[in-house]
Design a protein around this motif. Structure first.
Motif, PDB file in Angstrom:
ATOM      1  N   LEU A  87      23.562  11.707   2.784  1.00 29.71           N
ATOM      2  CA  LEU A  87      24.139  11.130   3.999  1.00 29.71           C
ATOM      3  C   LEU A  87      25.625  11.445   4.098  1.00 29.71           C
ATOM      4  O   LEU A  87      26.128  11.851   5.162  1.00 29.71           O
ATOM      5  N   ALA A  88      26.347  11.282   3.004  1.00 26.04           N
ATOM      6  CA  ALA A  88      27.784  11.584   3.010  1.00 26.04           C
ATOM      7  C   ALA A  88      28.029  13.056   3.338  1.00 26.04           C
ATOM      8  O   ALA A  88      28.948  13.402   4.094  1.00 26.04           O
ATOM      9  N   SER A  89      27.202  13.940   2.779  1.00 28.48           N
ATOM     10  CA  SER A  89      27.354  15.371   3.024  1.00 28.48           C
ATOM     11  C   SER A  89      27.097  15.711   4.488  1.00 28.48           C
ATOM     12  O   SER A  89      27.836  16.515   5.091  1.00 28.48           O
ATOM     13  N   VAL A  90      26.071  15.123   5.081  1.00 30.63           N
ATOM     14  CA  VAL A  90      25.749  15.391   6.480  1.00 30.63           C
ATOM     15  C   VAL A  90      26.840  14.847   7.399  1.00 30.63           C
ATOM     16  O   VAL A  90      27.224  15.501   8.382  1.00 30.63           O
ATOM     17  N   ARG A  91      27.357  13.672   7.091  1.00 35.06           N
ATOM     18  CA  ARG A  91      28.445  13.124   7.907  1.00 35.06           C
ATOM     19  C   ARG A  91      29.667  14.046   7.872  1.00 35.06           C
ATOM     20  O   ARG A  91      30.299  14.301   8.899  1.00 35.06           O
ATOM     21  N   ASP A  92      29.982  14.564   6.691  1.00 38.98           N
ATOM     22  CA  ASP A  92      31.112  15.488   6.569  1.00 38.98           C
ATOM     23  C   ASP A  92      30.837  16.778   7.335  1.00 38.98           C
ATOM     24  O   ASP A  92      31.729  17.303   8.021  1.00 38.98           O
ATOM     25  N   ALA A  93      29.614  17.299   7.235  1.00 38.54           N
ATOM     26  CA  ALA A  93      29.273  18.532   7.935  1.00 38.54           C
ATOM     27  C   ALA A  93      29.348  18.358   9.449  1.00 38.54           C
ATOM     28  O   ALA A  93      29.816  19.250  10.166  1.00 38.54           O
ATOM     29  N   ALA A  94      28.895  17.207   9.956  1.00 36.97           N
ATOM     30  CA  ALA A  94      28.958  16.941  11.391  1.00 36.97           C
ATOM     31  C   ALA A  94      30.414  16.913  11.865  1.00 36.97           C
ATOM     32  O   ALA A  94      30.752  17.481  12.913  1.00 36.97           O
ATOM     33  N   ALA A  95      31.267  16.264  11.087  1.00 41.99           N
ATOM     34  CA  ALA A  95      32.680  16.176  11.458  1.00 41.99           C
ATOM     35  C   ALA A  95      33.353  17.547  11.416  1.00 41.99           C
ATOM     36  O   ALA A  95      34.147  17.896  12.305  1.00 41.99           O
TER      37      ALA A  95
END
Length: 273
Positions: free
Chosen positions: A65-73
């Motif tokens: 989840l943390a990785s996907v949030r960073d990728a989206a940003a």
């Protein structure tokens, strides 16, 4: 508006799955998509629940989840993260979907309501409820492609949920999945098209596909269906990224021709004679 669907073959290594998600999100943005959709259990597919337990975390600590949030940003794109296995405070697991905006903020969460407890003619037996707790709330989230009703996989077989989402304003129905091959070949296309037609919504269904490390086989065929029931995208069985165009005016057009939402009536108690 352009959307992207990521068709995955998620495995038992969450770091590998997270890397696949990050790559797909970046590629979706680079190819002009305003929102990317990932499948059910994008971060981990492992039917060995003893082994899987070491990779399932509380939401605040989940590395995928943390990785996907960073990728989206980083990419500046919204992401509908189909679902992750999340540790709840009561010790049970949730099959949880997330809507993440272009800053990496979580805008909505949905826990799968209908759990897959079935015995198939092939000999496959699934007891999702043995580890997962069902969700209790139906969710519509505002997104760049319109009000989006959230659901997951087996929810697809319960049309009352989608009637409720449409009545609450949904224009798009997100149905991420990890459909088995026997049920997928029999029911996947017809059910997704039916949900689109009966609600006058776009249906976006990002799916798992192929042979997974834990031994299961999933059907693939990530679909986008328009409100008239026309299939705009069918990704077949290969992993990868697919694109489709969503026109919100199409929803209003179809609903004006066949106004099923305004015609729907509450069914009275049924008399068996």
């Amino acid at each position: 508006m352009r959307i992207a669907l990521l068709q995955m073959t998620s495995g038992i290594d969450t770091a590998v799955n997270a890397a696949d998600l990050r790559h797909g999100i970046a590629a979706a943005a680079a190819n002009g998509a305003v929102m990317a959709f990932a499948p059910e259990m994008a971060g981990l597919i492992d039917r060995d629940r003893g082994r899987a337990a070491a990779s399932i975390h509380a939401e605040a600590d989940d590395p995928v989840l943390a990785s996907v949030r960073d990728a989206a940003a980083r990419a500046g794109i919204w992401v509908q993260l189909g679902s992750l296995a999340i540790q709840r405070e009561d010790g049970r697991w949730a099959n949880r979907s997330f809507v993440i905006d272009a800053t990496g903020a979580i805008r909505a969460r949905y826990d799968k309501m209908h759990l897959f407890d079935v015995d198939l003619p092939t000999g496959e037996s699934w007891r999702e409820s043995a580890a997962y707790a069902p969700g209790e709330a139906a969710i519509v989230a505002d997104t760049p492609v319109g009000a989006t009703g959230l659901s997951i996989c087996y929810d697809l077989r319960f049309p009352a949920l989608y009637a409720g989402l449409a009545a609450a304003g949904a224009q798009v129905l997100s149905i991420p999945a990890a459909f088995t091959r026997p049920t997928g070949s029999a029911h996947w296309h017809v059910l997704l098209r039916a949900r689109a037609v009966e609600t006058g919504c776009f249906v976006v269904a990002a799916a798992q596909a192929g042979a997974h490390e834990d031994g299961r086989l999933t059907y693939g065929h990530s679909l986008v269906v328009d409100p008239w029931g026309e299939v705009l995208l069918d990704m077949g069985e290969a992993r990868g990224l697919g694109f489709a165009e969503i026109d919100p005016e199409r929803v209003a057009d179809v609903r004006s021709r066949i106004p099923v939402l305004s015609h729907r009536r509450t069914i009275p108690p049924i008399t068996h004679v």
